[in-house]
Design an enzyme around this catalytic site. Structure first.
Site, short mmCIF file in Angstrom:
data_model
loop_
_atom_site.label_atom_id
_atom_site.label_comp_id
_atom_site.label_asym_id
_atom_site.label_seq_id
_atom_site.Cartn_x
_atom_site.Cartn_y
_atom_site.Cartn_z
N GLY A 95 -13.04 -0.17 0.77
CA GLY A 95 -12.18 -1.06 1.54
C GLY A 95 -12.03 -0.62 2.99
CG HIS A 96 -15.41 0.74 5.58
ND1 HIS A 96 -16.09 -0.10 4.73
CD2 HIS A 96 -16.10 0.73 6.76
CE1 HIS A 96 -17.14 -0.60 5.37
NE2 HIS A 96 -17.17 -0.10 6.59
N GLY A 127 -10.69 -3.12 5.76
CA GLY A 127 -9.35 -3.67 5.68
C GLY A 127 -8.39 -2.94 6.60
N GLY A 161 -7.91 0.77 5.10
CA GLY A 161 -9.15 1.53 5.12
C GLY A 161 -9.68 1.79 6.52
CB SER A 166 1.74 -1.62 -3.58
OG SER A 166 2.84 -2.42 -3.21
CB SER A 167 6.83 0.31 -2.59
OG SER A 167 6.81 -0.90 -1.85
CB CYS A 168 5.14 -4.28 -5.49
SG CYS A 168 3.40 -4.25 -5.95
CE1 TYR A 176 -2.49 -5.45 -4.96
CE2 TYR A 176 -0.27 -4.58 -4.77
CZ TYR A 176 -1.59 -4.57 -4.39
OH TYR A 176 -2.02 -3.66 -3.45
CE LYS A 197 -3.48 -1.66 -5.68
NZ LYS A 197 -4.63 -0.88 -5.20
CG LEU A 233 1.21 0.04 4.12
CD1 LEU A 233 -0.16 0.21 3.46
CD2 LEU A 233 1.59 1.29 4.89
CG HIS A 252 2.33 -8.29 2.77
ND1 HIS A 252 1.01 -7.86 2.89
CD2 HIS A 252 2.63 -8.21 1.44
CE1 HIS A 252 0.55 -7.53 1.68
NE2 HIS A 252 1.50 -7.74 0.80
CD1 TRP A 311 9.35 -19.17 3.32
CD2 TRP A 311 8.72 -18.07 1.48
NE1 TRP A 311 8.22 -19.78 2.84
CE2 TRP A 311 7.81 -19.13 1.71
CE3 TRP A 311 8.52 -17.24 0.39
CZ2 TRP A 311 6.73 -19.38 0.88
CZ3 TRP A 311 7.44 -17.48 -0.44
CH2 TRP A 311 6.55 -18.55 -0.21
NE ARG A 313 11.15 -6.55 0.13
CZ ARG A 313 12.14 -6.91 -0.68
NH1 ARG A 313 13.27 -6.23 -0.66
NH2 ARG A 313 12.00 -7.92 -1.51
CG ASP A 362 16.29 -13.71 -0.83
OD1 ASP A 362 15.79 -14.07 0.25
OD2 ASP A 362 17.49 -13.85 -1.12
#
Length: 319
Positions: free
Chosen positions: A12-13, A15, A18, A109-111, A138, A142, A168, A181, A204, A211, A271
């Protein structure tokens, strides 16, 4: 930093994540970096990934490849987010193990943490409660990657570990309003409303969720920091340790951009998780801390947005 002399493959370099890791490794003197585009190597293809590993024989693998998106994208394509991320990471982890890769770093990811996790979120809270429904697919993918690396770390005694960054943002972010995001979406909305006569901006939800935001260059710095150390933990949080209410984030971005119109909150839209801030005490105790403040990072990101507005990544629903 002896690892800079080794062969490092960044999946993924191209993105946001990456490419930031790639640039910083280059700047720090990395001698042998490997990257492949999706047209050259489909990471969902097990045989192709296996042949790539046998040919290239990397010493270190950084998995920054994923199918990513915001609430709308995750909620609209749950199967694709689950299946494609599982395929990508399973192929990378398994081939790295079979080809005896020295070090594997999985970026999550923190999700992955429960929707109602105690705040700030410690690494130990993984799988302690139910996930946020809008990005559950997702997150499940992960979590599978985290657990695969943890099993290799604990049972096979190989240096396969995971890091969980907070939200991020930064250069090369996705600014498409259908798949981005919250922070890059706000930058684009405020910018377009400003140049169209400071029209009102509709956002939204209620604006009340909290966050945490980490500049992608700070994440890249954390990756290099960790590669230079023998890992103590199979899972580490990486963030700032500070959060901000979405309403205040909107006002901050509005100020940076210079938009002078009204902000309208669409309470019919979700939310997401009420609050999400990471406990980063483990990585801080090792000697790392973030450097880029939120206002500095937003200002820099908007400057990059303006410089690249004609060639922005708009729709990026695939690797």
């Amino acid at each position: 930093m002896d690892f800079l002399r080794k062969k490092i493959y960044i999946a993924g370099h191209k993105g946001m994540v990456g490419s930031s890791i790639w640039r910083l490794l280059k700047a720090r003197g990395a001698e042998s970096l490997i990257g492949t585009s999706s047209s050259d190597l489909d990471l969902r293809n097990q045989q192709a990934v296996s042949e790539f590993f046998k040919k290239e024989k990397p010493d270190i693998v950084i998995d920054a490849a994923a199918k990513v998106g915001g609430i709308l994208a995750n909620d609209t394509f749950p199967y694709e987010f689950l299946m494609e991320n599982l395929q990508i990471q399973n192929n990378l982890i398994d081939c790295a193990l079979k080809e005896n890769v020295e070090r594997f770093l999985f970026l999550g990811s923190s999700c992955v943490y429960p929707k109602k996790a105690i705040q700030p979120i410690k690494e130990e809270y993984l799988l302690s409660g139910s996930l946020e429904k809008t990005n559950e697919s997702y997150a499940i993918a992960k979590i599978a990657g985290i657990k695969a690396c943890e099993a290799i770390f604990l049972n096979k005694k190989k240096l396969f570990t995971s890091i969980m960054p907070s939200n991020l943002y930064g250069p090369f972010d996705n600014f498409d309003l259908n798949s981005s995001h919250v922070l890059p979406a706000m930058i684009r909305k405020f910018h377009e409303s400003k140049i169209n006569g400071n029209q009102p901006v509709k956002l939204w939800g209620t604006g009340t969720p909290l966050r945490e935001f980490l500049h992608v260059e700070d994440l890249a710095d954390a990756v290099i920091f960790l590669l230079d150390k023998t890992p103590e933990y199979p899972l580490l949080n990486v963030g700032t340790g500070y959060d901000i209410e979405i309403k205040d984030l909107a006002i901050m971005i509005q100020g940076v951009i210079g938009h002078e119109g009204e902000i309208i909150w669409d309470r019919n839209m979700p939310d997401g998780t009420p609050r999400k801030v990471m406990d980063i005490n483990k990585i801080k105790s090792m000697g790392w801390k973030p450097r880029v403040s939120l206002i500095e990072g937003i200002t820099q990101t908007y400057k990059w947005f303006l410089q690249n507005i004609d060639k922005l990544k708009i729709v990026d629903m695939h690797i």
